[in-house]
Design an enzyme around this catalytic site. Sequence first.
Site, PDB file in Angstrom:
ATOM      1  N   CYS A 143      35.538  33.163  59.056  1.00 52.19           N
ATOM      2  CA  CYS A 143      34.834  33.269  60.379  1.00 52.19           C
ATOM      3  C   CYS A 143      35.964  33.452  61.525  1.00 52.19           C
ATOM      4  O   CYS A 143      36.896  32.487  61.373  1.00 52.19           O
ATOM      5  CB  CYS A 143      34.266  31.820  60.585  1.00 52.19           C
ATOM      6  SG  CYS A 143      33.581  31.580  62.223  1.00 52.19           S
ATOM      7  N   HIS A 169      31.726  36.049  59.016  1.00 51.56           N
ATOM      8  CA  HIS A 169      31.140  35.767  60.244  1.00 51.56           C
ATOM      9  C   HIS A 169      32.092  36.582  61.306  1.00 51.56           C
ATOM     10  O   HIS A 169      33.300  36.179  61.471  1.00 51.56           O
ATOM     11  CB  HIS A 169      31.366  34.291  60.432  1.00 51.56           C
ATOM     12  CG  HIS A 169      30.516  33.370  59.635  1.00 51.56           C
ATOM     13  ND1 HIS A 169      30.305  32.076  59.787  1.00 51.56           N
ATOM     14  CD2 HIS A 169      29.471  33.724  58.729  1.00 51.56           C
ATOM     15  CE1 HIS A 169      29.431  31.629  59.112  1.00 51.56           C
ATOM     16  NE2 HIS A 169      28.811  32.477  58.489  1.00 51.56           N
ATOM     17  N   ASP A 214      27.982  36.558  64.617  1.00 52.77           N
ATOM     18  CA  ASP A 214      27.981  34.923  64.737  1.00 52.77           C
ATOM     19  C   ASP A 214      27.306  34.533  65.970  1.00 52.77           C
ATOM     20  O   ASP A 214      26.617  35.106  66.699  1.00 52.77           O
ATOM     21  CB  ASP A 214      29.336  34.253  64.445  1.00 52.77           C
ATOM     22  CG  ASP A 214      29.331  32.759  63.935  1.00 52.77           C
ATOM     23  OD1 ASP A 214      28.216  32.347  63.624  1.00 52.77           O
ATOM     24  OD2 ASP A 214      30.266  32.405  63.458  1.00 52.77           O
ATOM     25  N   HIS A 215      27.811  33.447  66.629  1.00 51.77           N
ATOM     26  CA  HIS A 215      27.301  32.747  68.033  1.00 51.77           C
ATOM     27  C   HIS A 215      27.251  34.025  68.959  1.00 51.77           C
ATOM     28  O   HIS A 215      28.446  34.576  69.216  1.00 51.77           O
ATOM     29  CB  HIS A 215      28.137  31.772  68.339  1.00 51.77           C
ATOM     30  CG  HIS A 215      28.211  30.608  67.327  1.00 51.77           C
ATOM     31  ND1 HIS A 215      29.193  29.412  67.662  1.00 51.77           N
ATOM     32  CD2 HIS A 215      27.496  30.244  66.316  1.00 51.77           C
ATOM     33  CE1 HIS A 215      29.122  28.689  66.930  1.00 51.77           C
ATOM     34  NE2 HIS A 215      27.986  29.114  65.887  1.00 51.77           N
TER      35      HIS A 215
HETATM   36  C1  DNO Z   1      28.108  27.700  63.025  1.00 51.24           C
HETATM   37  C2  DNO Z   1      28.390  27.799  61.650  1.00 51.24           C
HETATM   38  C3  DNO Z   1      28.659  26.839  60.868  1.00 51.24           C
HETATM   39  C4  DNO Z   1      28.437  26.954  59.335  1.00 51.24           C
HETATM   40  C5  DNO Z   1      28.615  25.738  58.519  1.00 51.24           C
HETATM   41  C6  DNO Z   1      28.744  26.079  57.199  1.00 51.24           C
HETATM   42  O1  DNO Z   1      27.460  28.210  63.621  1.00 51.24           O
HETATM   43  O2  DNO Z   1      29.271  28.908  61.487  1.00 51.24           O
HETATM   44  O3  DNO Z   1      28.078  25.742  61.223  1.00 51.24           O
HETATM   45  O4  DNO Z   1      27.125  27.122  59.393  1.00 51.24           O
HETATM   46  O5  DNO Z   1      29.758  24.961  59.042  1.00 51.24           O
HETATM   47  O6  DNO Z   1      28.715  24.877  56.076  1.00 51.24           O
END
Ligand code: DNO
Length: 340
Positions: free
Chosen positions: A233, A260, A305-306
């Site tokens: 990530c 991510h 991602d976000h």
């Molecule tokens: C945030 C995500 C995390 C992820 C968890 C995996 O948006 O990337 O919340 O889903 O930590 O367990």
Amino acid sequence: MELSFRWYGEKDQITLQQIAQIPGMVGVVGALFDIPAGVLWPRERLADLVQQIEAVGLRLNVVESLPVHEDIKLGRPNRDELIETYRQNIARLGEVGVDVICYNFMPLFDWFRTDLAFDLPDGSNALLYDHSQLDNSLDPWEAELPAYFPLDESPDDLKEAYRNTTEADLWDNLKYFLDGVCETAEDANVKMALHPDDPPWSIFGLPRIITDEAALDKVLEINTSPANGLTFCTGSLGAKQDNDLPAMIRKFGDRIYFAHCRNIRHTGDKVFHEVAHPPQYGHVDMVEVLKAYADIGFTGALRPDHGRMIWGEEGIPGYGLYDRALGANYLLGVWDGLTN
Ligand code: DNO
């Protein structure tokens, strides 16, 4: 790579049809969000989820998350039973064709922000983390943050239970968990992909261990099963500015099972907010990140991602449609340029 998109099921304001309309979309990243950690996922519910996703021409390629019960992270005596349930869930997910299970090992809190709608100069808003504001911030269960699964014990009691848990204990408990589940994952043809801690440092006095390159090295060392791998990530690891993201991608290579892609902008010590995916908006050089993925011949699921909230959209913090769809197509465009 398989372009993928996270979907929160029933509670999502976004429909699967909308996701299917994003050019290049292949995979849906889902879960059964109402089921607390430690409970068996009903086969009918899983079949129904798969069927809904396939009906729009997509595939449930990743489950994010299959949550790890706090008692496993705490190393409490009932962990063996809970690990057995986890194993059964892995097998069930393998049966319906899921390739990857994303999970995390953060004590109690999942991703955490101090402002869910920080105004950006262009009129959009985004998630912000400011370490100095931690004590004044929200309760993620009350705010119903999407990553938080229901708990079967109060957050205060759990915080107390973690007081004596050290980083070394957490590492031991992670190893115990991996030793308990990886063989089942191998048999089920499912990869376990550990998500880094977000933010990658201790919050509220609780230990956090999955924070940097040395930690990722250690994860792969403590259990050498090929089923044991990483969710990489860029937003979480990028919050620590000395993490060299492209170098880490090249290093961990084929042990990265899920990508991510998120961009963040640092504005102070342990202060950052999220921004649009292209590199000019923040401190994650997404082009270099994608070059590294192209170099390792990445074939796994990759998702925006976000995102910010743009064009007046309201919805699950970080998980609107518009900015993530733009992000998806930015990622796909760069990827096509690099790989064709
Ligand atoms: C945030 C995500 C995390 C992820 C968890 C995996 O948006 O990337 O919340 O889903 O930590 O367990």
